[in-house]
Design a protein around this motif. Structure first.
Motif, PDB file in Angstrom:
ATOM      1  N   MET A 130      88.366  17.313  43.253  1.00 29.73           N
ATOM      2  CA  MET A 130      87.077  17.877  42.876  1.00 29.73           C
ATOM      3  C   MET A 130      86.290  18.262  44.129  1.00 29.73           C
ATOM      4  O   MET A 130      86.093  17.462  45.012  1.00 29.73           O
ATOM      5  N   SER A 131      85.867  19.501  44.149  1.00 32.15           N
ATOM      6  CA  SER A 131      85.072  19.925  45.293  1.00 32.15           C
ATOM      7  C   SER A 131      83.600  19.808  44.912  1.00 32.15           C
ATOM      8  O   SER A 131      83.205  20.185  43.816  1.00 32.15           O
ATOM      9  N   THR A 132      82.797  19.277  45.795  1.00 31.08           N
ATOM     10  CA  THR A 132      81.391  19.111  45.437  1.00 31.08           C
ATOM     11  C   THR A 132      80.484  19.926  46.331  1.00 31.08           C
ATOM     12  O   THR A 132      79.283  19.822  46.242  1.00 31.08           O
ATOM     13  N   SER A 133      81.079  20.742  47.226  1.00 39.65           N
ATOM     14  CA  SER A 133      80.179  21.479  48.099  1.00 39.65           C
ATOM     15  C   SER A 133      80.039  22.916  47.627  1.00 39.65           C
ATOM     16  O   SER A 133      80.906  23.450  46.943  1.00 39.65           O
ATOM     17  N   ILE A 134      78.918  23.508  48.013  1.00 39.57           N
ATOM     18  CA  ILE A 134      78.684  24.910  47.669  1.00 39.57           C
ATOM     19  C   ILE A 134      79.610  25.754  48.534  1.00 39.57           C
ATOM     20  O   ILE A 134      79.739  25.513  49.726  1.00 39.57           O
ATOM     21  N   GLU A 135      80.267  26.721  47.915  1.00 37.96           N
ATOM     22  CA  GLU A 135      81.142  27.576  48.704  1.00 37.96           C
ATOM     23  C   GLU A 135      80.306  28.312  49.742  1.00 37.96           C
ATOM     24  O   GLU A 135      79.297  28.922  49.410  1.00 37.96           O
ATOM     25  N   ALA A 136      80.746  28.210  51.003  1.00 33.85           N
ATOM     26  CA  ALA A 136      80.005  28.877  52.075  1.00 33.85           C
ATOM     27  C   ALA A 136      79.932  30.359  51.767  1.00 33.85           C
ATOM     28  O   ALA A 136      78.919  31.011  51.923  1.00 33.85           O
ATOM     29  N   THR A 137      81.036  30.889  51.295  1.00 34.41           N
ATOM     30  CA  THR A 137      81.085  32.294  50.948  1.00 34.41           C
ATOM     31  C   THR A 137      82.261  32.430  49.998  1.00 34.41           C
ATOM     32  O   THR A 137      83.216  31.671  50.082  1.00 34.41           O
ATOM     33  N   SER A 138      82.164  33.333  49.039  1.00 31.16           N
ATOM     34  CA  SER A 138      83.288  33.457  48.125  1.00 31.16           C
ATOM     35  C   SER A 138      84.445  34.117  48.868  1.00 31.16           C
ATOM     36  O   SER A 138      84.244  34.847  49.837  1.00 31.16           O
ATOM     37  N   ASP A 139      85.670  33.826  48.454  1.00 33.42           N
ATOM     38  CA  ASP A 139      86.793  34.412  49.195  1.00 33.42           C
ATOM     39  C   ASP A 139      87.303  35.680  48.504  1.00 33.42           C
ATOM     40  O   ASP A 139      88.453  36.063  48.658  1.00 33.42           O
ATOM     41  N   LEU A 140      86.432  36.322  47.724  1.00 31.90           N
ATOM     42  CA  LEU A 140      86.837  37.556  47.061  1.00 31.90           C
ATOM     43  C   LEU A 140      86.966  38.685  48.084  1.00 31.90           C
ATOM     44  O   LEU A 140      86.257  38.706  49.086  1.00 31.90           O
ATOM     45  N   GLY A 141      87.874  39.631  47.818  1.00 35.49           N
ATOM     46  CA  GLY A 141      87.996  40.817  48.661  1.00 35.49           C
ATOM     47  C   GLY A 141      86.814  41.749  48.402  1.00 35.49           C
ATOM     48  O   GLY A 141      85.987  41.481  47.531  1.00 35.49           O
ATOM     49  N   ALA A 167      70.881  32.930  40.892  1.00 32.56           N
ATOM     50  CA  ALA A 167      71.302  32.034  41.974  1.00 32.56           C
ATOM     51  C   ALA A 167      70.321  30.875  42.112  1.00 32.56           C
ATOM     52  O   ALA A 167      70.716  29.722  42.272  1.00 32.56           O
ATOM     53  N   PHE A 168      69.027  31.181  42.007  1.00 31.91           N
ATOM     54  CA  PHE A 168      67.999  30.135  42.110  1.00 31.91           C
ATOM     55  C   PHE A 168      68.211  29.084  41.034  1.00 31.91           C
ATOM     56  O   PHE A 168      68.253  27.884  41.292  1.00 31.91           O
ATOM     57  N   ARG A 169      68.361  29.575  39.798  1.00 35.73           N
ATOM     58  CA  ARG A 169      68.529  28.657  38.678  1.00 35.73           C
ATOM     59  C   ARG A 169      69.806  27.841  38.849  1.00 35.73           C
ATOM     60  O   ARG A 169      69.852  26.643  38.579  1.00 35.73           O
ATOM     61  N   HIS A 170      70.847  28.515  39.319  1.00 32.56           N
ATOM     62  CA  HIS A 170      72.133  27.817  39.434  1.00 32.56           C
ATOM     63  C   HIS A 170      72.063  26.723  40.499  1.00 32.56           C
ATOM     64  O   HIS A 170      72.670  25.668  40.328  1.00 32.56           O
ATOM     65  N   THR A 226      79.855  28.511  42.281  1.00 34.66           N
ATOM     66  CA  THR A 226      80.170  27.092  42.491  1.00 34.66           C
ATOM     67  C   THR A 226      79.978  26.382  41.152  1.00 34.66           C
ATOM     68  O   THR A 226      78.933  26.507  40.525  1.00 34.66           O
ATOM     69  N   ARG A 227      81.004  25.672  40.730  1.00 30.28           N
ATOM     70  CA  ARG A 227      80.931  25.053  39.410  1.00 30.28           C
ATOM     71  C   ARG A 227      79.914  23.914  39.445  1.00 30.28           C
ATOM     72  O   ARG A 227      79.905  23.101  40.368  1.00 30.28           O
ATOM     73  N   ALA A 228      79.047  23.881  38.439  1.00 31.88           N
ATOM     74  CA  ALA A 228      78.120  22.765  38.319  1.00 31.88           C
ATOM     75  C   ALA A 228      78.903  21.608  37.712  1.00 31.88           C
ATOM     76  O   ALA A 228      79.274  21.648  36.547  1.00 31.88           O
ATOM     77  N   ASP A 229      79.192  20.587  38.543  1.00 29.22           N
ATOM     78  CA  ASP A 229      80.094  19.549  38.037  1.00 29.22           C
ATOM     79  C   ASP A 229      79.397  18.544  37.129  1.00 29.22           C
ATOM     80  O   ASP A 229      80.043  17.769  36.454  1.00 29.22           O
ATOM     81  N   VAL A 230      78.068  18.548  37.134  1.00 25.91           N
ATOM     82  CA  VAL A 230      77.357  17.741  36.131  1.00 25.91           C
ATOM     83  C   VAL A 230      76.634  18.761  35.263  1.00 25.91           C
ATOM     84  O   VAL A 230      75.521  19.163  35.553  1.00 25.91           O
ATOM     85  N   ALA A 231      77.323  19.237  34.216  1.00 24.37           N
ATOM     86  CA  ALA A 231      76.826  20.413  33.505  1.00 24.37           C
ATOM     87  C   ALA A 231      76.070  20.034  32.239  1.00 24.37           C
ATOM     88  O   ALA A 231      76.380  19.052  31.570  1.00 24.37           O
TER      89      ALA A 231
END
Lengths: 593, 609
Positions: free
Chosen positions: A1-12, A111-114, A331-336
């Motif tokens: 389980m990753s709990t950190s915010i992705e620094a940047t998405s790895d999308l092309g 993004a703010f809400r997320h 970034t998935r909210a792991d406590v949703a």
């Protein structure tokens, strides 16, 4: 389980743009009409100089000498085209601004809400300044591109197509020459795109560092002064500033080189066309007039190609910003929040059950082991234990700031994970040790607990808590401004405000995590009595080092190294001679001095 | 903040001038590159004309062409283009250096001010705003350096072009030249229309940043009270206003851009129409018309660079005003030239001290609120004095005064008899250490947070950690002293942060140690151990301690009891217990409560029996 915010998405790049459009559907709204208008603008931009050139050729330099009639007709025609182009350009601009601002505003909001929806654990892995830049400057880079670059890109591509058509009409061979010269550039551009993109990503990251360093000097102002470490802090800030400056210059140099390659190719193309055209003219395949007219068209072609290469660089900047925003949104909210699928529980006395609950921080040691615990409705429970024993973890699991690694926490028999957040937060409220206050009046801060509360409600709540004398001593009562982060008040006063805020929210279960640790003893005792009288019918769980809280509780739960080792009323535990009685002995020794 | 509706061009240019003086060399390079570009743009057209006349036309006439001829054609055009590109590269890279160097310089100055200005100034300014000043506002001010060199190069081109036109035909030149004043006028109107709109957008951008910053700092409270929706609404309100302001900016730009683009074309058409007529009546050669028309079209695009500069200027002024407000802020503490002695415990005294701070009511009216009234406290060298009082009675303010984090309005604060206002910069913090109630951690390693850059060996760090009862947990951290604690020490608990903060003070073996309820987040057993450790290690230290716990208080040689910012009484614990009712009530609160509860429970048990 990753709990950190992705620094940047790895999308092309393409996937980023696609995801970006998905997140801001407004960007696409009415895009058909905008593109149609953009096409009109493009045609106008090519047609006008073309008509001007034709006017010169046929009206001024025509074989029969100057023809004012023809010129006047052509000039009028061109004027109509100019006006039409201007009007459509205006419409394109305004439509584009409307759509992009609407789209980016919703991206910001999302993004703010997320970020608020992410778990506390996830939020704590990210610097606050960096989160701020994701909803501010990162979004701004996108808007700059969409509003200026995006439209120029579309117009340029259109102009390239129209110019190619006209060139083909004059000389297919020379058109082929032009395109051949530009084909290598296409490959070079792809390579440059990657390099420039990477450079801009580095710049965005350095901006995050810069904000973090500056925010330290602002938030840590008191500590910096108390320890006289201004110079050291300045050195840290300077390093961040220099990191940003050199990254920005590196990106600038790279993008200049990329841009100039386009310009160079454009110029060389002109030279090659002249050479090939001369050969053709010598062999009577082309007149000199046609060659000069063609040169004019080459300019109409190369100008947008150069612009497009520049815009593609800006695109990389925007994509870098976009990736960072997408990184947080995805970034998935792991406590949703179960949302509509979740249950809404009726208000009233609340029961809490922990069943086989364990918790480990991701990649860390287990801090709670297989805890079973029931809290009866209307009871007052104190959780005690040494620093680091897992008390706060219990509080966080109980309020669902985190989910257990194994086992279940239930309220009124329902798994917390199945309770809708709106219902859960209404029934269960946590008062942390450092309750953040907003830069507003005392009134507004207390009202945060219940937005519809009147001044009378607020005053009543403060009086019920026995804090009316304190309130009266404040410079402006309820209207007192608490300052940045509440810093015009002392730490103890901030805790009083946070408590009043939670009290006004009127939950069925109040969880106090060291919520009165900085308050003086008589105020604390008074608060405790007030809460006792008022919490009949309400369940409360208090975590405290000060064992006065435990003495007042119906039941004391002793946590030691992640296990519940003792539980029962204060007096029984004191008599039992276990961990608690030792803790209590040290506490009462302190009270006696 | 009031924003000038239309800042004068002169004022904007003066700001730009300030920036140029910061990086004259890079700026000169940029302008030189731009001039090369400008000259080469005009010369490229001439080069094509030259090879057409001298090479292509003869070749076509002759019906044959040699390869040296073709090479000449290529060389002239390619050479001109190459120089042009070189000009662009120099211009842009040098402009980048100018812009980013100047911005970095201002960022350094702005953040230096943050470090210099007093705490009261910080309390008045939202941190989001200060972040914005150092980042977005500095950027907004100096972005003008991106288009500026090009615009200056264009002026060179323009002069060259105008001279050429006049040489061709004065009448045609007059028609052609009306284009440039028209362009300039349009730009000026544009700038005036844009300025207030851009200011508004910039202001709102800062507000969005402020709301986001505060809201994210409050994340835990927002979440634990389920107020995400309310926060989202607050953020949406300011975001929507920014959206509206940006659309407004876009509409203005959208209106002017097409106009500015159309003006040169209209000029060209006018030249053609009038020129053809002139040629028809025989007063002008066709070539003259073509040349003037061509010059207008060549110059029209670069001239827009002037427009870009004018378009940036409103942002420059707005950004500058916001940055300048920070740079001009005064009120930093003044320092003297007195040194404090660096050995042995120090004597700390407050003599007749008053302190008040600015408050603003809801209507925005400012007034002063007096928090400390005529307070005198004497902490003899080597003694321990406890400061006791109810929550909000001014204890933390007194600790701040003792270490000169703030200056009193009246009265004196001294260390070993020296008025703190006469001590050199950094003098007080080199002999005195404060452990505040709410600790602050730097985003650094455990070691870095304790040494704060001073030269201490690891042994000394571990020794300080031991006294602060932090040895065991630091040892258990992944990388020991090299463990990074995260922003604000996010990876540590409140109690752990407090103990690191204690170690930070202990390692400095200060002559005066001020503990402001510095163990509130640690449990009683740990606190006992910390106090025992301090007693052993701090024989040469004077201690002023804010405390509530009896065990701490009774360690003190003297107790000062404060209420509402006034010293109510002072003396030993026994003395105060006998004669000071407020003190007695405060320190025995827990014991009385425990006794009462015990009595009640005993009664209940009686009843049950």
């Amino acid at each position: 389980m990753s709990t950190s915010i992705e620094a940047t998405s790895d999308l092309g790049t393409v996937a980023t743009l696609r995801r970006g459009l998905e997140l801001s559907p407004e960007l696409r709204r009415g895009i058909g009409v905008t593109l149609a208008l953009a096409a009109v603008t493009t045609v106008g931009r090519v047609v006008v100089p073309f008509v001007v050139q034709q006017t010169t050729d046929h009206g001024l330099l025509g074989k029969g000498g100057p023809d004012p009639g023809l010129v006047t007709r052509y000039v009028l025609l061109a004027l109509i085209a100019v006006v039409a182009t201007a009007l459509s350009a205006y419409a394109v601009n305004v439509r584009l601004f409307r759509a992009s601002e609407a789209g980016l505003a919703s991206l910001r909001l999302r993004a703010f809400r997320h970020i608020h929806d992410l778990s506390t654990l996830t939020q704590n892995t990210e610097r606050r300044g960096s989160m701020v830049s994701r909803v501010t400057s990162d979004v701004d880079t996108i808007s700059q591109f969409v509003q200026f670059g995006g439209i120029i890109l579309v117009l340029s591509l259109g102009q390239i197509a129209v110019a190619t058509g006209l060139m083909l009409f004059y000389s297919p061979l020379l058109t082929a020459v032009v395109w051949l010269c530009f084909v290598p550039l296409l490959f070079v551009i792809r390579r440059f795109q990657t390099i420039v993109g990477r450079a801009y990503t580095a710049v965005r990251e350095r901006v995050g560092d810069l904000l973090a360093a500056v925010s330290e000097s602002v938030v840590g102002a008191a500590t910096i002064r108390a320890y006289g470490v201004e110079e050291r802090t300045a050195a840290r800030i300077d390093a961040a500033i220099e990191g940003h400056r050199s990254a920005a210059i590196r990106a600038q140099v790279r993008s200049v080189v990329a841009f100039s390659s386009g310009q160079l190719v454009a110029g060389l193309t002109l030279a090659v066309v002249l050479v090939v055209g001369t050969v053709q003219a010598v062999h009577d395949d082309l007149t000199l007039g046609q060659l000069l007219a063609f040169l004019f068209l080459v300019n109409l072609f190369t100008q947008p190609v150069q612009q497009a290469t520049e815009i593609l660089n800006e695109l990389q900047n925007a994509v870098a910003g976009w990736r960072r925003v997408i990184g947080v949104v995805d970034t998935r909210a792991d406590v949703a929040d179960p949302g509509d699928a979740g249950q809404v529980l009726p208000r009233g006395p609340i029961t809490v059950d922990f069943e086989g609950v364990s918790f480990a921080y991701p990649g860390g040691a287990t801090v709670l082991h297989d805890v079973d615990l029931s809290i009866a409705p209307r009871s007052r429970v104190a959780i005690v234990g040494e620093t680091g024993s897992g008390k706060s973890t219990l509080a966080k699991l109980l309020t669902r700031l985190m989910d257990p690694s194994t086992g279940t926490v239930r309220i009124d028999g329902v798994d917390l994970r199945d309770v809708r957040f709106s219902s859960l937060r209404e029934r269960v409220v946590l008062v942390p040790q450092e309750g953040f206050l907003f830069d507003a009046t005392l009134r507004e801060n207390v009202r945060f607990g219940r937005p519809d509360a009147s001044d009378d409600d607020i005053t009543l709540a403060i009086t019920e808590l026995g804090l009316d004398a304190w309130l009266a001593g404040l410079p402006q009562g309820l209207a007192t401004e608490v300052g940045q982060r509440g810093e015009s008040l002392s730490a103890g006063e901030r805790q009083l405000v946070a408590l009043a805020r939670a009290y006004l929210a009127d939950p069925d279960l109040l969880v106090l995590d060291e919520a009165t640790s900085a308050v003086d003893p008589s105020t604390e005792v008074r608060l405790q009595r007030a809460l006792e009288g008022l919490t009949r019918g309400r369940t409360s769980v208090a975590i405290a080092h000060r064992l006065s809280t435990a003495e007042a509780a119906d039941e004391v739960v002793v946590v030691d190294r992640g296990h519940i080792v003792e539980r029962g009323p204060h007096r029984e535990l004191v008599r039992a001679g276990g961990v608690y009685s030792a803790l209590y002995a040290s506490w009462s020794a302190q009270q006696r001095g | 903040m009031s924003v000038d509706a239309a800042p004068s061009l002169r004022r904007s240019l003066a700001i730009v001038g300030v920036g140029i003086r910061r990086e004259p060399r890079w700026f000169a390079f940029a302008v030189a590159g731009s001039t090369l570009y400008g000259v080469m743009t005009v010369l490229t057209a001439s080069a094509i004309g030259k090879v057409t006349r001298e090479q292509i036309q003869p070749a076509v006439k002759a019906g044959s062409v040699t390869s040296p001829q073709l090479w000449t054609i290529f060389a002239w055009v390619a050479g001109a283009v190459l120089l042009n590109v070189v000009g662009v590269v120099i211009r842009r890279i040098a402009a980048g250096f100018t812009m980013y160097n100047v911005a970095a310089g201002y960022r350094r100055e702005v953040t230096r001010q943050y470090l210099r200005l007093p705490l009261s100034w910080h309390h008045r300014h939202p941190s989001g705003q200060l972040l914005s000043n150092a980042n977005a506002d500095v950027e907004a001010t100096w972005n003008v350096f991106a288009p500026l060199p090009m615009a200056l190069g264009v002026i060179v081109m323009l002069v060259a072009g105008i001279v050429q036109m006049v040489l061709v035909d004065p009448i045609m030149a007059v028609i052609g030249l009306t284009v440039f004043p028209a362009l300039f006028l349009a730009n000026l109107v544009f700038q005036r229309a844009m300025s207030p709109r851009v200011s508004r957008a910039q202001q709102l951008r800062a507000e969005v940043s402020e709301v986001a910053h505060e809201s994210f700092e409050a994340a835990l409270v927002v979440k634990s009270m389920g107020r995400e929706e309310q926060e989202a609404v607050r953020f949406e309100e300011v975001t929507r206003r920014l959206q509206g302001a940006n659309v407004d900016v876009g509409r203005t730009r959208g209106t002017f851009d097409p106009v500015i683009e159309a003006i040169p074309t209209i000029g060209t058409l006018a030249v053609l129409a009038v020129g053809t007529h002139q040629v028809a009546v025989g007063v002008l050669q066709p070539a003259a018309v073509v040349q003037v028309a061509y010059l207008i079209s060549v110059l029209a695009f670069p001239v827009r660079a002037l427009g870009w500069v004018l378009g940036e200027l409103p942002r420059t002024v707005v950004g500058w005003d916001r940055v300048d407000a920070v740079l001009k802020a005064r009120g930093e503490l003044a320092f003297g030239d007195q040194q404090l002695k660096h050995s042995g415990a120090a004597r700390s005294q407050l003599k007749g001290v008053d302190y008040s701070y600015d408050i603003v009511d809801e209507a925005g009216r400012e007034s002063r609120f007096q928090a400390i009234h005529d307070v005198s406290i004497d902490v003899p060298a080597g003694s321990t004095v406890a400061l006791v009082g109810p929550t909000g009675s001014g204890k933390s303010t007194l600790t701040n005064l003792t270490l000169r984090l703030v200056d009193p309005d009246r009265g004196d604060v001294t260390l070993d008899g020296t008025d703190l206002r006469r001590v050199v910069r950094g003098g007080v913090s080199s002999v005195a250490a404060l452990v505040p109630q709410q600790t602050f951690m730097f985003d650094d390693t455990v070691r870095g947070n304790i040494t704060l850059g001073l030269d201490h060996t690891d042994e000394e760090v571990w020794a300080a950690l031991e006294v602060a009862q932090a040895y065991t947990f630091v040892e258990a951290l992944g990388a020991g002293l090299d463990t990074r604690v995260g922003e604000r020490g996010a990876s540590l608990s409140g109690g752990q942060r407090q103990r690191i903060a204690l170690a930070r003070a202990i390692i400095r073996t200060p002559q005066l140690l001020v503990l402001d309820d510095a163990t509130s987040a640690v449990d009683p057993a740990v606190e006992q151990a910390i106090l025992a450790g301090l007693r052993r290690s701090s024989s040469g230290t004077t201690v002023l301690v804010v405390a509530y716990r009896m065990s701490t208080i009774t360690l003190a040689d003297e107790i000062v009891y404060v209420e509402h910012g006034r010293v109510v009484d002072h003396g030993t614990h026994q003395e105060l217990q006998q004669r000071c009712e407020g003190y007695e009530r405060l320190v025995t609160a827990y014991a009385r409560e425990a006794a009462e509860r015990a009595a009640v429970t005993a009664d209940e048990e009686e009843v049950v029996r």
